[in-house]
Scaffold this active site. Structure first.
Site, PDB file in Angstrom:
ATOM      1  CG  HIS A 104      -0.291  -0.105   2.529  1.00 37.67           C
ATOM      2  ND1 HIS A 104       0.142  -1.310   3.035  1.00 37.67           N
ATOM      3  CD2 HIS A 104       0.032   0.824   3.461  1.00 37.67           C
ATOM      4  CE1 HIS A 104       0.692  -1.123   4.228  1.00 37.67           C
ATOM      5  NE2 HIS A 104       0.644   0.164   4.506  1.00 37.67           N
ATOM      6  CG  HIS A 106       0.817   5.369   4.144  1.00 34.39           C
ATOM      7  ND1 HIS A 106      -0.034   5.311   5.219  1.00 34.39           N
ATOM      8  CD2 HIS A 106       1.583   4.253   4.218  1.00 34.39           C
ATOM      9  CE1 HIS A 106       0.212   4.204   5.913  1.00 34.39           C
ATOM     10  NE2 HIS A 106       1.182   3.546   5.322  1.00 34.39           N
TER      11      HIS A 106
HETATM   12  P1  5GP Z   1       1.724   0.524   7.422  1.00 37.60           P
HETATM   13  O1  5GP Z   1       2.394   0.867   8.722  1.00 37.60           O
HETATM   14  O2  5GP Z   1       1.595  -0.956   7.217  1.00 37.60           O
HETATM   15  O3  5GP Z   1       2.385   1.220   6.256  1.00 37.60           O
HETATM   16  O4  5GP Z   1       0.296   1.170   7.515  1.00 37.60           O
HETATM   17  C1  5GP Z   1      -0.904   0.480   7.597  1.00 37.60           C
HETATM   18  C2  5GP Z   1      -2.014   1.492   7.614  1.00 37.60           C
HETATM   19  O5  5GP Z   1      -3.240   0.810   7.481  1.00 37.60           O
HETATM   20  C3  5GP Z   1      -2.079   2.309   8.904  1.00 37.60           C
HETATM   21  O6  5GP Z   1      -1.960   3.690   8.603  1.00 37.60           O
HETATM   22  C4  5GP Z   1      -3.427   1.949   9.480  1.00 37.60           C
HETATM   23  O7  5GP Z   1      -4.067   3.044  10.080  1.00 37.60           O
HETATM   24  C5  5GP Z   1      -4.204   1.454   8.286  1.00 37.60           C
HETATM   25  N1  5GP Z   1      -5.218   0.462   8.589  1.00 37.60           N
HETATM   26  C6  5GP Z   1      -5.044  -0.650   9.347  1.00 37.60           C
HETATM   27  N2  5GP Z   1      -6.185  -1.359   9.408  1.00 37.60           N
HETATM   28  C7  5GP Z   1      -7.094  -0.686   8.660  1.00 37.60           C
HETATM   29  C8  5GP Z   1      -8.472  -0.931   8.340  1.00 37.60           C
HETATM   30  O8  5GP Z   1      -9.091  -1.914   8.746  1.00 37.60           O
HETATM   31  N3  5GP Z   1      -9.074  -0.011   7.536  1.00 37.60           N
HETATM   32  C9  5GP Z   1      -8.427   1.088   7.046  1.00 37.60           C
HETATM   33  N4  5GP Z   1      -9.124   1.920   6.269  1.00 37.60           N
HETATM   34  N5  5GP Z   1      -7.135   1.349   7.340  1.00 37.60           N
HETATM   35  C10 5GP Z   1      -6.480   0.473   8.142  1.00 37.60           C
END
Ligand code: 5GP
Ligand code: ZN
Length: 143
Positions: A104, A106
């Protein structure tokens, strides 16, 4: 990742509509939706519909599609929320603090210096050129 692990993947469940999201955009290969723990107003995630853990695993086609969607969504964020700018952040591996193991991007709207996102600020400190060269050589050897 095994089939079973994939079925437990939170983003695969969002793609499969088993978990709801605020969907910003969808096409054949990608999905964009609001982050539920936003670092800033309008913080949006862009994912590939196919499960791939991170940059090291995603197919070139899905990678290109995610970034094309990121550009489309970034235009919409700029038009609608008018931030001063947008940070694009993408983490790979637990060692980089990747939490959701599904590729993903951001998109984080920014209004520096007053947005409080000090984690995205760093001071440029001149590097040791011998060390820069040593690391560059190792990477080039591995290309
Ligand atoms: P990472 O640290 O893996 O780059 O970020 C994961 C992101 O996914 C975080 O910013 C977190 O808030 C978001 N996230 C985690 N679970 C969910 C969810 O169930 N729904 C949505 N919309 N975002 C999520
Ligand atoms: Zn997944």
């Amino acid at each position: 990742m095994t089939e079973q692990n994939q079925s437990e993947c939170i983003f695969c469940q969002i793609v499969a509509k088993k978990i709801p999201c605020f969907k910003v955009y969808e096409d054949e290969r990608t999905l964009a939706f609001s982050d539920i723990n936003p670092l800033a107003d309008g913080h949006t995630l862009v994912i590939s519909k196919n499960h791939a853990v991170n940059l090291l695993e995603i197919t070139p086609g899905d990678l290109a599609a995610v970034h094309q969607t990121s550009q489309k969504v970034a235009h919409a964020i700029m038009k609608s929320l008018k931030p001063a700018g947008i940070a694009v952040l993408q983490l790979n591996g637990a060692g980089a603090n990747q939490v959701v193991m599904h590729y993903h991007v951001h998109l984080i709207p920014r209004n520096r210096p007053n947005d409080g996102l000090t984690v995205l600020e760093w001071e440029a400190k001149p590097g040791n050129m011998k060390a820069v060269e040593r690391h560059y050589k190792k990477i080039v050897e591995a290309i």
